[in-house]
Design an enzyme around this catalytic site. Sequence first.
Site, PDB file in Angstrom:
ATOM      1  N   ASN A 134      -0.469   9.242   4.281  1.00 19.52           N
ATOM      2  CA  ASN A 134      -0.924   8.020   3.622  1.00 19.52           C
ATOM      3  C   ASN A 134      -0.347   6.809   4.333  1.00 19.52           C
ATOM      4  O   ASN A 134       0.780   6.405   4.091  1.00 19.52           O
ATOM      5  CB  ASN A 134      -0.505   8.061   2.142  1.00 19.52           C
ATOM      6  CG  ASN A 134      -0.879   6.795   1.407  1.00 19.52           C
ATOM      7  OD1 ASN A 134      -1.410   5.853   2.010  1.00 19.52           O
ATOM      8  ND2 ASN A 134      -0.604   6.754   0.123  1.00 19.52           N
ATOM      9  N   CYS A 137      -1.546   2.569   1.737  1.00 15.21           N
ATOM     10  CA  CYS A 137      -1.242   1.866   0.497  1.00 15.21           C
ATOM     11  C   CYS A 137      -0.873   0.399   0.767  1.00 15.21           C
ATOM     12  O   CYS A 137       0.114   0.118   1.428  1.00 15.21           O
ATOM     13  CB  CYS A 137      -0.097   2.581  -0.198  1.00 15.21           C
ATOM     14  SG  CYS A 137       0.057   2.122  -1.903  1.00 15.21           S
ATOM     15  N   CYS A 355     -36.766 -18.277   0.782  1.00 16.24           N
ATOM     16  CA  CYS A 355     -37.187 -18.566   2.152  1.00 16.24           C
ATOM     17  C   CYS A 355     -37.331 -20.076   2.359  1.00 16.24           C
ATOM     18  O   CYS A 355     -36.958 -20.611   3.393  1.00 16.24           O
ATOM     19  CB  CYS A 355     -38.500 -17.858   2.459  1.00 16.24           C
ATOM     20  SG  CYS A 355     -38.961 -17.927   4.198  1.00 16.24           S
TER      21      CYS A 355
HETATM   22  C1  LIG Z   1      -5.185   3.818  -9.045  1.00 16.49           C
HETATM   23  C2  LIG Z   1      -5.290   4.258  -7.608  1.00 16.49           C
HETATM   24  C3  LIG Z   1      -4.204   4.860  -6.991  1.00 16.49           C
HETATM   25  C4  LIG Z   1      -4.277   5.277  -5.696  1.00 16.49           C
HETATM   26  N1  LIG Z   1      -3.225   5.921  -5.146  1.00 16.49           N
HETATM   27  C5  LIG Z   1      -3.312   6.404  -3.869  1.00 16.49           C
HETATM   28  C6  LIG Z   1      -2.276   7.187  -3.308  1.00 16.49           C
HETATM   29  O1  LIG Z   1      -1.258   7.457  -3.945  1.00 16.49           O
HETATM   30  N2  LIG Z   1      -2.411   7.634  -2.062  1.00 16.49           N
HETATM   31  C7  LIG Z   1      -3.531   7.373  -1.318  1.00 16.49           C
HETATM   32  O2  LIG Z   1      -3.600   7.838  -0.166  1.00 16.49           O
HETATM   33  N3  LIG Z   1      -4.542   6.647  -1.811  1.00 16.49           N
HETATM   34  C8  LIG Z   1      -4.468   6.170  -3.086  1.00 16.49           C
HETATM   35  N4  LIG Z   1      -5.522   5.478  -3.608  1.00 16.49           N
HETATM   36  C9  LIG Z   1      -6.726   5.203  -2.782  1.00 16.49           C
HETATM   37  C10 LIG Z   1      -7.810   6.275  -2.951  1.00 16.49           C
HETATM   38  O3  LIG Z   1      -7.351   7.543  -2.571  1.00 16.49           O
HETATM   39  C11 LIG Z   1      -9.063   5.964  -2.130  1.00 16.49           C
HETATM   40  O4  LIG Z   1      -8.729   5.904  -0.774  1.00 16.49           O
HETATM   41  C12 LIG Z   1      -9.689   4.626  -2.495  1.00 16.49           C
HETATM   42  O5  LIG Z   1      -9.645   4.456  -3.898  1.00 16.49           O
HETATM   43  C13 LIG Z   1     -11.135   4.508  -1.998  1.00 16.49           C
HETATM   44  O6  LIG Z   1     -12.009   5.448  -2.580  1.00 16.49           O
HETATM   45  P1  LIG Z   1     -12.982   5.116  -3.835  1.00 16.49           P
HETATM   46  O7  LIG Z   1     -13.775   3.918  -3.475  1.00 16.49           O
HETATM   47  O8  LIG Z   1     -13.796   6.362  -4.050  1.00 16.49           O
HETATM   48  O9  LIG Z   1     -12.097   4.842  -5.001  1.00 16.49           O
HETATM   49  C14 LIG Z   1      -5.451   5.058  -4.943  1.00 16.49           C
HETATM   50  C15 LIG Z   1      -6.557   4.464  -5.560  1.00 16.49           C
HETATM   51  C16 LIG Z   1      -6.477   4.078  -6.878  1.00 16.49           C
HETATM   52  C17 LIG Z   1      -7.655   3.460  -7.558  1.00 16.49           C
END
Ligand SMILES: Cc1cc2nc3c(=O)[nH]c(=O)nc-3n(C[C@H](O)[C@H](O)[C@H](O)COP(=O)(O)O)c2cc1C
Lengths: 424, 455
Positions: A134, A137, A355
């Site tokens: 990851n 973030c 337009c």
């Molecule tokens: C509440 C929340 C927490 C998240 N926590 C993480 C995380 O801990 N690690 C990570 O790699 N991505 C995290 N993400 C990102 C998601 O994995 C994903 O990449 C992102 O939401 C885009 O996908 P989506 O449009 O389908 O939501 C988090 C997203 C949300 C909404």
Amino acid sequence: MADLSIVFAGIKAPNPFWLASAPPTDKAYNVVRAFEAGWGGVVWKTLGEDPAAVNVSSRYSAHYGANRVVQGINNIELITDRSLEINLREITQVKKDWPDRALIVSLMVPCVEASWKFILPLVEATGADGIELNFGCPHGMPERGMGAAVGQVPEYVEQVTRWCKTYCSLPVIVKLTPNITDIRQSARAAHRGGADAVSLINTINSITSVDLDRMVAHPIVGDQSTHGGYCGSAVKPIALNMVAEIARDPQTRGLPICGIGGIGNWRDAAEFIALGSGAVQVCTAAMLHGFRIVEDMKDGLSRWMDQHGHSSLEAFRGLAVGHTTDWKYLDINYKSIAHIDQDACIGCGRCHIACEDTSHQAIASTVKPDGTHLYSVIEEECVGCNLCQITCPVENCIDMQAQDTGKPYLNWTQDPRNPYREAS
Amino acid sequence: MIDALNHLPRPRAGADQLAEAFSDLAPPLTARQAAVESARCLYCFDAPCVNACPSEIDIPSFIHRISDDNLQGAAERILSANILGGSCARVCPTEILCQQACVRNNAQECAPVLIGQLQRYAIDNAGFTQHPFQRSPATGKRIAVVGAGPAGLSCAHRLAMHGHEVVVFEAQEKPGGLNEYGIARYKLVDDYAQREVEFLLGIGGIEIRYAQRLGANLTLTELHQQYHAVFLGLGLNAVRQLGLPDEDAPGLLAATDYIRELRQADDLSRVPLADRCLVLGAGNTAIDMAVQMSRLGARDVNVVYRRGIAEMGATAHEQDIAKHDQVRLHTWARPDAVLLDDQGRVRGMRFARTQPVAGVLHDTGETFELAADAIFKAIGQRFDEASLSDPLAAQLARDGERIRVDAQLRTSLAGVYAGGDCTALGQDLTVQAVQHGKLAAEAIHAQLMLNVEAA
Ligand SMILES: Cc1cc2nc3c(=O)[nH]c(=O)nc-3n(C[C@H](O)[C@H](O)[C@H](O)COP(=O)(O)O)c2cc1C
Ligand SMILES: Cc1cc2nc3c(=O)[nH]c(=O)nc-3n(C[C@H](O)[C@H](O)[C@H](O)COP(=O)(O)OP(=O)(O)OC[C@H]3O[C@@H](n4cnc5c(N)ncnc54)[C@H](O)[C@@H]3O)c2cc1C
Ligand code: SF4
Ligand code: SF4
Ligand code: SF4
């Protein structure tokens, strides 16, 4: 029905729909429910070193469209707030109980070799199928020297990837942050470090809205706020572009891509696959509707594949990549003109005013004997910009029709009007 | 109460139940409904709905403002074109006006934006703390308006806004015209008509004098002398006659007379109930009458019309309401004789069956009788000639019985304007009367200011 099974970076799964590392994959309880619902895999909520992260209360906010349709969600949550030991124990058990599903473990530890050397064997021992790094973030973690901060520096990405390949035999997926200027730099770095795949996008830095009474942005923590990470339907166009950029980059050609960002239905998934993704991950759509949506995604995707004669995902994966190019290679002689289907037109006048005010004054408005208006395209004026088609509320009412100009393909690098034309 | 019906029983239902039966026919939208509905508007350009609104309200704009959570702005948009936008939102037959023209009423969707309902929502929830319009500096001009109905009130408001002083002369004890005395009770509930007039008068500069009847204690000659201009918004106050013997018998009366009493009644359980009733006519007034009687608890309500369904004036929407309220419709039947009991009261009516022959209505020779405790005439309103009896008024040019006006609402007498139902221009609708009043005010203003500049 078409075969949805995949082997992505050496990881097998019955279907390409994985849950992204996030609250839906936070613990065994959720993950088991997801597998019961039919998800092909999960990326476990990001693990870190103990002590576990601590979250604030009030964590999400949204950007709404008409009628409270959620366009995107913004979150200020951190990685897992549970101990490493509990997470590892649960992962081991779930993988044992669900051997046919992909179980990837997301990791974020400080950018020092010892930290990775410590955690990787523990993860491998769970029996998990792979790890995802990851580097995305955008909030909370960068301040601690982790997450997006690492992801924004290609050298770090490469370095950490290499440590992982050194201390662990599992496939390594590098999750990319979109909070950079050129996504290819990060992908290339991961590739150099030996990554088995990249996944993207993580969330985008955002503030969704401001409470104008209290003069504080959302989500509100006491009387303060902070920027968070944006995801959901609104980010899909950004994610698709980044996926395409990597897919057609000669330096990373062939590197498996797991598409993430705004996927909410089978069509979204098919689009990511057409641009080269071998698997997709979903977070927001599941958070808004629950795990049951995967049934509809699988059903829709396999029916579409049947209708188009695609027996497997590989049959159409990447088919749109070759048609994606740089602007300078587009055919400058191609011409399309708007055509209005008068039987379908409901007479709202939106095409005309759009337009007339903001484009090329190419849609005439004439008053009919009954007082209503007739809207017709002035073909000589139409530049084929698509604006009228976009604003028209009736689907397929305005058709952009390709014109036979009789002229051959000519791109900007060849065009005599280009002062910087490459001499041929 | 209504003498001609005093011998009839009273409704069986209690006051509460009756109040419920006469509550809003179309209940107000909730905030959520308004949000959903307003978002359906496509914000059309040269919007067909605007062309179809007789008062030319900028509909896309006000709906957009509702959607933007700007209810005051929305209400002001409506009121700037139609100061009685609140009652119009409730009484307009939108199915033949704005909503019929809405582009979302196309064959694929058949679901127009609920413009009238949204209009009501904006006005009911605007929460103005003061009157939203300001008067221009005083012009020193005084204008007489006769009739405090929608036409007269709209005219008065616009004139006051332009800085003129207005005196409204009204024959009745209350303002509002048919909004107060004629509209079906479930369309304009409680004291809305009065509250709306109060709001309208908030602009200032308008004085209403009651019990002032042109043709009785007031003449056009004096008004013409004493004021810089006169506007006549007299409405149609007489009722067409059947031309049958015993037309004055107890049990037979004009639907509008009954509706007037119904609208004024504080306690609906005390109005006379015609358990078996006949309503003659086929316009919206006939439907209003029949439905109101049905809601009072009448068991056998019949509308009888001398022509067919296709010729009915009542809109399809109104007919649906009637059906929903178990009103029976008889077509191709002409009133032939009033039937009386031995005490000289109505006991029913004999009808002659009719048929069209080359477009002309003929009797077939067949007759039939329908029993009834009361018969209500809803065969049209007439102009009340007494209003125009003084020598100057008698000179006004007419179109049939109505006052002739041009597109600027000018009558044949210089300085005298007219609008609303008493003229032959446009449809007999509240919203049309409001538009006439507004246009007449603009014409009066332009004329008076022209003279000022020339002086
Ligand atoms: C509440 C929340 C927490 C998240 N926590 C993480 C995380 O801990 N690690 C990570 O790699 N991505 C995290 N993400 C990102 C998601 O994995 C994903 O990449 C992102 O939401 C885009 O996908 P989506 O449009 O389908 O939501 C988090 C997203 C949300 C909404
Ligand atoms: C039963 C019924 C139901 C209706 N329902 C609807 C409906 O649902 N929707 C709709 O849009 N329209 C409806 N209409 C029509 C609508 O009410 C009229 O078109 C509208 O009220 C016309 O306004 P006005 O100002 O011209 O006349 P009116 O409303 O009739 O007002 C005229 C005013 O002038 C006063 N007046 C009359 N003569 C004199 C005089 N000589 N001196 C002084 N004052 C005088 C009257 O007392 C009255 O106050 C209905 C009409 C009737 C009869
Ligand atoms: S936007 Fe579409 S429906 Fe509206 S007027 Fe133009 S062509 Fe017709
Ligand atoms: S026609 Fe319908 S959709 Fe268009 S502006 Fe009017 S109400 Fe809105
Ligand atoms: S005034 Fe009547 S016709 Fe005009 S927009 Fe409002 S409801 Fe529709």
